[in-house]
Design a protein around this motif. Structure first.
Motif: not given
Length: 385
Positions: A100, A195, A199, A201, A240-241, A243-245, A247
């Motif tokens: 990351t 997070r 998982g 979050i 949030l998107n 963060s998800e990308k 990971n």
């Protein structure tokens, strides 16, 4: 694993104010903490179990430090990435992951990542060095004005400059950089996402940031941001998107622009506790620092809601003063209700150096903002004569 009152060891790379504030929670939970920092006067030194002096960019230093601990985290992105990758391969838990960090450490790579993942961001160009940028301007391929950013080693307003005329590039470092389109915006916003490895979050409320016009540093952080609920929902969804990308595990501070037509553009991110979350120590049910600790240890995340409106005022070194720090008039603000100063432990001040912050909490956000202005106008960070 038993983290509390045990042989477990948490390592922190970087011994600055972010680490110092994180140590408040490691001490609260009685978690053993080791810190590595290049300075003998690092703020963290006062509160960790063991302090090690060393270069954060040196492979052997970071690797050998990492072998002493069970979980490794960092409070600054400028650390040796190869050492973190090797430690992770050998079984040391590193959070956020070096994979990351690799996407975030270089701002050019970070911007490319947004484009690759359809994350809204301002238009930009990458340049190998300043000279190639100047050639592009002279060839009329890059238009003025724009925002110049060095891709690495920038912090606290360093490495960022608004370029309105070509002479503004004078004296800038001849390093890899980006030229970013200037975005007309209403507000600069931020959302902190938390997070854990399982998982779970959560996001903190959207905050609004007011910047010093010269130093390009945040002067005030206002929570909740004074924006429409729909805009706030959009900002949290985009965070949030992001963060998800990426990971990520731990905290991810997502800085954004709210444009004139209420679009949200991601400016940049930081994978650690962040200036925009300092208000949470007093104003939130769970501070960003406690939630970072919970996240990297894979513990249940705490409530990110605010108990009360909060405003943070940065305390930066005043222009014209360098040397042994003096916090002038601090005793006056200590007598005000809802006002809490945090002194970072840096013995030497210089112009615009972050030396501390003050949190103001109040049921009324407008009253909190008024008191924040009084704080800003009262306390002075100067040097002894």
């Amino acid at each position: 694993m038993n983290y509390f009152s045990s042989d477990f060891k948490l390592g922190i790379l970087g011994g600055g104010q972010l680490g110092k504030m994180l140590l408040f929670d490691t001490r609260k939970f009685d978690i053993q903490t080791y810190v590595l920092d290049p300075s003998d006067e690092a703020p963290c030194k006062i509160a960790c179990n063991q302090f090690f002096k060393g270069d954060l960019m040196d492979f052997e230093t970071v690797y050998n430090f990492g072998k002493k601990v069970d979980v490794l985290t960092f409070e600054i992105e400028l650390v040796n990435l190869e050492a973190l990758l090797k430690l992770e391969e050998e079984g040391v838990k590193v959070f956020p992951s070096p994979k990351t960090l690799k996407l975030i450490q270089n701002k050019g790579i970070q911007k490319d990542f947004y484009i690759q993942h359809a994350i809204p961001t301002a238009n930009y160009k990458r340049f190998e060095n300043l000279k190639s940028l100047i050639v592009d301007i002279l060839d009329s391929k890059t238009k003025l004005p724009f925002v110049w950013k060095c891709t690495e080693f920038g912090y606290d307003g360093n490495g960022v400059k608004v370029i309105r005329q070509i002479s503004d590039l004078d004296n800038l470092a001849n390093v890899e950089c980006i030229a970013e389109e200037m975005v007309p915006f209403k507000n600069e916003l931020a959302v902190i996402v938390c997070r854990n490895p399982s998982g779970e979050i959560k996001t903190y409320p959207v905050v609004e940031m007011e910047f010093h016009p010269e130093a390009n540093q945040v002067e005030y952080v206002i929570c909740p941001a004074r924006i429409d609920d729909k805009v706030a929902e959009k900002a949290r969804a985009i965070a949030l998107n992001v963060s998800e990308k990426f990971n990520h595990v731990g905290l991810l501070a997502v800085e954004m622009f709210q444009t004139e037509d209420d679009e949200i553009l991601v400016n940049e991110v930081a994978p650690r506790p962040h200036n925009s979350g300092h208000y949470s120590i007093e104003a939130s049910y769970t501070s960003q620092f406690e939630n970072h600790l919970r996240a990297i240890l894979n513990l249940p995340l705490g409530n990110t809601d605010s108990k009360v409106a909060g405003i943070m005022v940065n305390l930066s070194g005043e222009e014209g003063y360098s040397g042994d720090v003096v916090y002038q008039n601090i005793e006056k603000i200590l007598g005000w209700n809802g006002v809490t100063p945090h002194i970072y432990g840096k013995k030497q001040t210089r112009p615009f150096r972050k030396m501390g912050h003050v949190t103001i909490i109040n049921q009324d956000i407008n009253e909190a903002r008024r008191i924040a202005e009084d704080v800003k106008n009262t306390i002075r960070v100067i040097s002894g004569q």
